[in-house]
Every structure is written in C-alpha cells, then in structure tokens.
Design a protein around this motif. Structure first.
Motif, PDB file in Angstrom:
ATOM      1  N   ASP A   1       2.278   9.531  -6.163  1.00 21.80           N
ATOM      2  CA  ASP A   1       2.975  10.820  -6.253  1.00 21.80           C
ATOM      3  C   ASP A   1       3.515  11.031  -7.668  1.00 21.80           C
ATOM      4  O   ASP A   1       3.479  12.149  -8.197  1.00 21.80           O
TER       5      ASP A   1
ATOM      6  N   GLU B   1      -6.824   7.335   1.627  1.00 19.75           N
ATOM      7  CA  GLU B   1      -5.549   8.057   1.568  1.00 19.75           C
ATOM      8  C   GLU B   1      -5.275   8.601   0.169  1.00 19.75           C
ATOM      9  O   GLU B   1      -4.743   9.701   0.005  1.00 19.75           O
TER      10      GLU B   1
ATOM     11  N   LYS C   1      -4.829  12.590  -1.027  1.00 18.89           N
ATOM     12  CA  LYS C   1      -3.633  13.065  -1.732  1.00 18.89           C
ATOM     13  C   LYS C   1      -4.023  13.759  -3.032  1.00 18.89           C
ATOM     14  O   LYS C   1      -3.437  14.781  -3.409  1.00 18.89           O
TER      15      LYS C   1
ATOM     16  N   HIS D   1       0.833  -1.199   0.000  1.00 17.65           N
ATOM     17  CA  HIS D   1       0.000   0.000   0.000  1.00 17.65           C
ATOM     18  C   HIS D   1       0.870   1.253   0.000  1.00 17.65           C
ATOM     19  O   HIS D   1       0.585   2.222  -0.708  1.00 17.65           O
ATOM     20  N   ARG D   2       1.942   1.235   0.784  1.00 14.93           N
ATOM     21  CA  ARG D   2       2.848   2.384   0.825  1.00 14.93           C
ATOM     22  C   ARG D   2       3.523   2.596  -0.521  1.00 14.93           C
ATOM     23  O   ARG D   2       3.724   3.733  -0.955  1.00 14.93           O
ATOM     24  N   GLU D   3       3.886   1.497  -1.170  1.00 22.00           N
ATOM     25  CA  GLU D   3       4.521   1.605  -2.476  1.00 22.00           C
ATOM     26  C   GLU D   3       3.563   2.220  -3.488  1.00 22.00           C
ATOM     27  O   GLU D   3       3.954   3.041  -4.323  1.00 22.00           O
ATOM     28  N   CYS D   4       2.290   1.841  -3.407  1.00 21.98           N
ATOM     29  CA  CYS D   4       1.289   2.416  -4.312  1.00 21.98           C
ATOM     30  C   CYS D   4       1.122   3.912  -4.059  1.00 21.98           C
ATOM     31  O   CYS D   4       0.955   4.694  -5.001  1.00 21.98           O
ATOM     32  N   LEU D   5       1.173   4.313  -2.794  1.00 19.95           N
ATOM     33  CA  LEU D   5       1.063   5.740  -2.474  1.00 19.95           C
ATOM     34  C   LEU D   5       2.251   6.510  -3.046  1.00 19.95           C
ATOM     35  O   LEU D   5       2.107   7.646  -3.510  1.00 19.95           O
ATOM     36  N   ARG D   6       3.426   5.881  -3.018  1.00 20.85           N
ATOM     37  CA  ARG D   6       4.601   6.529  -3.607  1.00 20.85           C
ATOM     38  C   ARG D   6       4.431   6.666  -5.116  1.00 20.85           C
ATOM     39  O   ARG D   6       4.757   7.707  -5.701  1.00 20.85           O
TER      40      ARG D   6
END
Length: 204
Positions: A10, A40, A44, A2-7
């Motif tokens: 960006d 999230e 963003k 999930h964090r990688e997808c948020l990156r």
C-alpha cells in the motif's frame, strides 16, 4: 509476513500515480518486496491503477524478469544456448531436473532451489554451462550435476563460518603501575608486562 508485505505494498502504491504508465515500475517494486508476484499483490495493483487484472497478469507473464511463484534461495540456471545445446546441454538439464525434482520455472519444496532454463549466458567456451546464483560451472555433464548442491552448500557454510583472530594490545606506560609489587610479592622481582593477548571472534 505476507500480510505485512501487503501493507507495505500500500505504501508503494501511494507513491505512484494512478495510471497505466506506472504498471511496470509498480510490479517491479512489488516483486522486490515479496520475492515474486502473488495473486493478491497483482489484484491490489490493478485496483490502484484502474486497469483490468488481466492486463496486469499479461505484463507479469510477458516479461521474463517477473515470477508468479516463490523463488528459492538459490537460482540454478541451465544454459540451452546453441553451444551448450550441441555439447549436451539438454541431457544436463534433464539430470538437474531429476536431482532437484522440479522442472524449469519451479522451486523445490524446501524453497532452496529454483530451476531456470536460460539462453546463452556468454560463456560458450565452457559449454555446457550451469549457473548456481553467480557461480559458473563449466564443462557440465550429467555425472557432474551433484556439484550444483555442493556449490551452494559451501557458499552458505562460508557465509556463516566463524574464525578466531589474535589481537595484541600494548599497555600504555601510565598503566604499568598496576603491575607494581604488592606486599604479597615484597622482595620478589615482578616482571613489567608490555603486552597481553586476547582471543576474539569475527563472523564472516
């Protein structure tokens, strides 16, 4: 993940201008990235475009193409168009809900199935109709609902099934010397093989 997808989100945002006109293209790409639109991601997008989060949420909930919850590996669509409705489409939907244990717009806990209630799918002559991914199941009844999971299971098995193929190779004439007589076979005729076989595997 999930964090990688948020990156990666960006990176998507950096390719779009900071104005409201980019809202739909951005959330389309965001959904393609996540598989749905998590909270999230919407926040963003709102911050980047400079629009209220409520406006982003409003667009995401207005269009049927967007999802706010994770989708399953298989999408089960139960048609509720006129032809399907008059031929028992409602009872089929209830049977599917009971079998999967979820309602329209929901996904099973194992993330395998997402149930959707849809309008006409253009197969009225087959009503009532249910679609499992792109597979059309016509003439559905509550008793036939078990075919839903079987259809997707067979599809998964076919995708992962391995089968053997026989490959025959012809040995070049220049290499037949490798099969000439040796001292151990002196005086004994030795066949000159022209072919040999090998077994290989191919993954579907």
């Amino acid at each position: 993940m999930h964090r990688e997808c948020l990156r990666q989100l960006d990176d998507i945002l950096s390719r779009h201008d900071k104005n409201r006109s980019a809202l739909i293209p951005v959330i389309q790409e965001a959904q393609e990235l996540f598989g749905y639109l998590p909270r999230e991601a919407l926040l963003k997008v709102a911050a980047h475009l400079g629009v209220p989060a409520s406006a982003v949420y409003g667009v995401a909930t207005f269009y049927a193409q967007f999802y706010l919850t994770p989708r399953g590996r298989h999408r089960v669509k139960v048609c509720q168009g006129t032809a399907c409705h008059v031929r028992g489409g409602r009872s089929v939907l209830e049977a599917v809900k009971k079998q999967l244990g979820v309602g329209p717009g929901e996904t099973t806990p194992d993330q395998k199935f997402t149930l959707e209630r849809v309008a006409c799918v253009g197969s009225c002559s087959l009503a009532p109709v249910v679609l499992v991914d792109e597979k059309i199941l016509g003439g559905m009844t509550p008793d036939k609902v078990s075919r839903l999971t079987k259809a997707s299971t067979v599809k998964e098995r076919m995708r992962g099934r391995a089968f053997k193929i026989k490959m025959v190779f012809k040995i070049p004439a220049a290499h037949t010397a490798l099969f000439k007589e040796t001292p151990a076979h002196a005086g004994k005729p030795m066949p000159q093989p022209a072919f040999y076989s090998a077994i290989g595997q191919k993954q579907l």
